[in-house]
Design a protein around this motif. Sequence first.
Motif, mmCIF file in Angstrom:
data_model
loop_
_atom_site.group_PDB
_atom_site.id
_atom_site.type_symbol
_atom_site.label_atom_id
_atom_site.label_comp_id
_atom_site.label_asym_id
_atom_site.label_seq_id
_atom_site.Cartn_x
_atom_site.Cartn_y
_atom_site.Cartn_z
ATOM 1 N N SER A 1 0.819 -1.205 0.000
ATOM 2 C CA SER A 1 0.000 0.000 0.000
ATOM 3 C C SER A 1 0.856 1.260 0.000
ATOM 4 O O SER A 1 0.609 2.206 -0.759
ATOM 5 N N LEU A 2 1.879 1.278 0.826
ATOM 6 C CA LEU A 2 2.764 2.444 0.872
ATOM 7 C C LEU A 2 3.526 2.616 -0.432
ATOM 8 O O LEU A 2 3.753 3.740 -0.889
ATOM 9 N N ASP A 3 3.919 1.514 -1.034
ATOM 10 C CA ASP A 3 4.614 1.579 -2.310
ATOM 11 C C ASP A 3 3.712 2.192 -3.379
ATOM 12 O O ASP A 3 4.134 3.048 -4.163
ATOM 13 N N MET A 4 2.449 1.764 -3.406
ATOM 14 C CA MET A 4 1.514 2.290 -4.394
ATOM 15 C C MET A 4 1.253 3.772 -4.187
ATOM 16 O O MET A 4 1.279 4.569 -5.139
ATOM 17 N N ILE A 5 1.039 4.185 -2.940
ATOM 18 C CA ILE A 5 0.693 5.581 -2.685
ATOM 19 C C ILE A 5 1.894 6.495 -2.911
ATOM 20 O O ILE A 5 1.740 7.663 -3.298
ATOM 21 N N SER A 6 3.102 5.989 -2.700
ATOM 22 C CA SER A 6 4.275 6.818 -2.985
ATOM 23 C C SER A 6 4.408 7.057 -4.488
ATOM 24 O O SER A 6 4.841 8.128 -4.926
ATOM 25 N N SER A 7 4.009 6.074 -5.288
ATOM 26 C CA SER A 7 4.000 6.264 -6.738
ATOM 27 C C SER A 7 2.982 7.325 -7.131
ATOM 28 O O SER A 7 3.260 8.188 -7.978
ATOM 29 N N SER A 8 1.823 7.293 -6.504
ATOM 30 C CA SER A 8 0.800 8.300 -6.784
ATOM 31 C C SER A 8 1.275 9.687 -6.371
ATOM 32 O O SER A 8 1.027 10.681 -7.065
ATOM 33 N N MET A 9 1.970 9.767 -5.227
ATOM 34 C CA MET A 9 2.487 11.047 -4.773
ATOM 35 C C MET A 9 3.482 11.620 -5.780
ATOM 36 O O MET A 9 3.472 12.819 -6.093
ATOM 37 N N GLY A 10 4.326 10.758 -6.310
ATOM 38 C CA GLY A 10 5.281 11.207 -7.319
ATOM 39 C C GLY A 10 4.594 11.767 -8.546
ATOM 40 O O GLY A 10 5.057 12.749 -9.138
ATOM 41 N N LEU A 11 3.463 11.186 -8.918
ATOM 42 C CA LEU A 11 2.734 11.649 -10.103
ATOM 43 C C LEU A 11 2.026 12.980 -9.850
ATOM 44 O O LEU A 11 2.133 13.907 -10.654
ATOM 45 N N VAL A 12 1.284 13.084 -8.750
ATOM 46 C CA VAL A 12 0.460 14.285 -8.555
ATOM 47 C C VAL A 12 1.310 15.526 -8.293
ATOM 48 O O VAL A 12 0.880 16.645 -8.586
ATOM 49 N N THR A 13 2.526 15.359 -7.754
ATOM 50 C CA THR A 13 3.360 16.529 -7.486
ATOM 51 C C THR A 13 3.950 17.118 -8.769
ATOM 52 O O THR A 13 4.602 18.164 -8.718
ATOM 53 N N GLU A 14 3.703 16.465 -9.892
ATOM 54 C CA GLU A 14 4.105 17.025 -11.182
ATOM 55 C C GLU A 14 2.969 17.785 -11.860
ATOM 56 O O GLU A 14 3.188 18.420 -12.891
ATOM 57 N N LEU A 15 1.766 17.729 -11.286
ATOM 58 C CA LEU A 15 0.589 18.280 -11.949
ATOM 59 C C LEU A 15 0.334 19.727 -11.550
ATOM 60 O O LEU A 15 0.747 20.197 -10.490
ATOM 61 N N GLU A 16 -0.416 20.434 -12.406
ATOM 62 C CA GLU A 16 -0.721 21.846 -12.184
ATOM 63 C C GLU A 16 -1.533 22.056 -10.911
ATOM 64 O O GLU A 16 -1.344 23.050 -10.203
ATOM 65 N N ASP A 17 -2.450 21.133 -10.604
ATOM 66 C CA ASP A 17 -3.266 21.274 -9.395
ATOM 67 C C ASP A 17 -2.394 21.407 -8.154
ATOM 68 O O ASP A 17 -2.697 22.193 -7.243
ATOM 69 N N TYR A 18 -1.319 20.638 -8.107
ATOM 70 C CA TYR A 18 -0.410 20.690 -6.961
ATOM 71 C C TYR A 18 0.302 22.044 -6.904
ATOM 72 O O TYR A 18 0.401 22.667 -5.836
ATOM 73 N N GLN A 19 0.792 22.515 -8.044
ATOM 74 C CA GLN A 19 1.513 23.790 -8.085
ATOM 75 C C GLN A 19 0.601 24.940 -7.656
ATOM 76 O O GLN A 19 0.998 25.815 -6.884
#
Length: 268
Positions: A235-253
């Motif tokens: 579970s932690l491995d999966m969510i860390s992958s998601s975190m890596g993806l969303v921090t590249e998106l405009e919504d995060y910025q």
Amino acid sequence: MSDLLFTVENKVAKITLNRPESLNAFSGEMVENWIKALETIRDSDDIRAVLVSGNGRAFCSGGDIKEMIAGNGFYKSKNDISSSGLSRKNSLWKKIQRIPLLLEEIDQPVIAKVHGLAFGAGLDMALMCDIRIVAEGTKLSESYVKVGLVPGDGAAYYLPRLVGVDKALDMLWTGKVVEAEEAKGMGLVTFVVPEEELDSFTDQYLEKLVTGPQQAIRLTKRALYQSRNMSLRSSLDMISSSMGLVTELEDYQIGVQAVKDKTKANFQ
């Protein structure tokens, strides 16, 4: 008019059960159209949330017993004269059980707006949704046992995950009717609101979802459901992958900049 209405308004897909004269009891047509609607939602990038509701005096009274008898099975064509146990199993699997399987593939939030009553398969359809917003006075029941049936549409899977095995068995063994407030206390429903506020409350809730960061919302939903069947490490491995993806998106910025601006203003 169709037994099920499907529209998309302001990025919200609306699935409306439309057999008010029978308290929206499932028909074969309703199930088939529900499947088509969910396939459309699953494959759409424009739909941001889903609302399931019922027209008339109730959300859904369950399966249409008259149609089941006339079709010699579960939601089968009236022209189908087969009546073996295997044919009835296959009918369930290919038809109404496609609904929870498709919902499992949908990452958008799915909200059930429930009023009047939700019995049997009707309650199961609400349990399959992510959030259940229920009007005061609504009655809920896993009523299969009343006609000598097992919970064929997902209750055995969803109900114990929400209320625990003992309370699930109590509801399924007795077919007891649960009032909205008691259901909330059990964890069966998410919100209970006055009936006159049901529409406005639901609309406001949907607005929050539609205007929120879409990929973060969808990946969070996927993480929660998939983590139920994972080890902590997976579970932690999966969510860390998601975190890596969303921090590249405009919504995060945009979100980070908004926090910075607010913090700066507070210290000026």
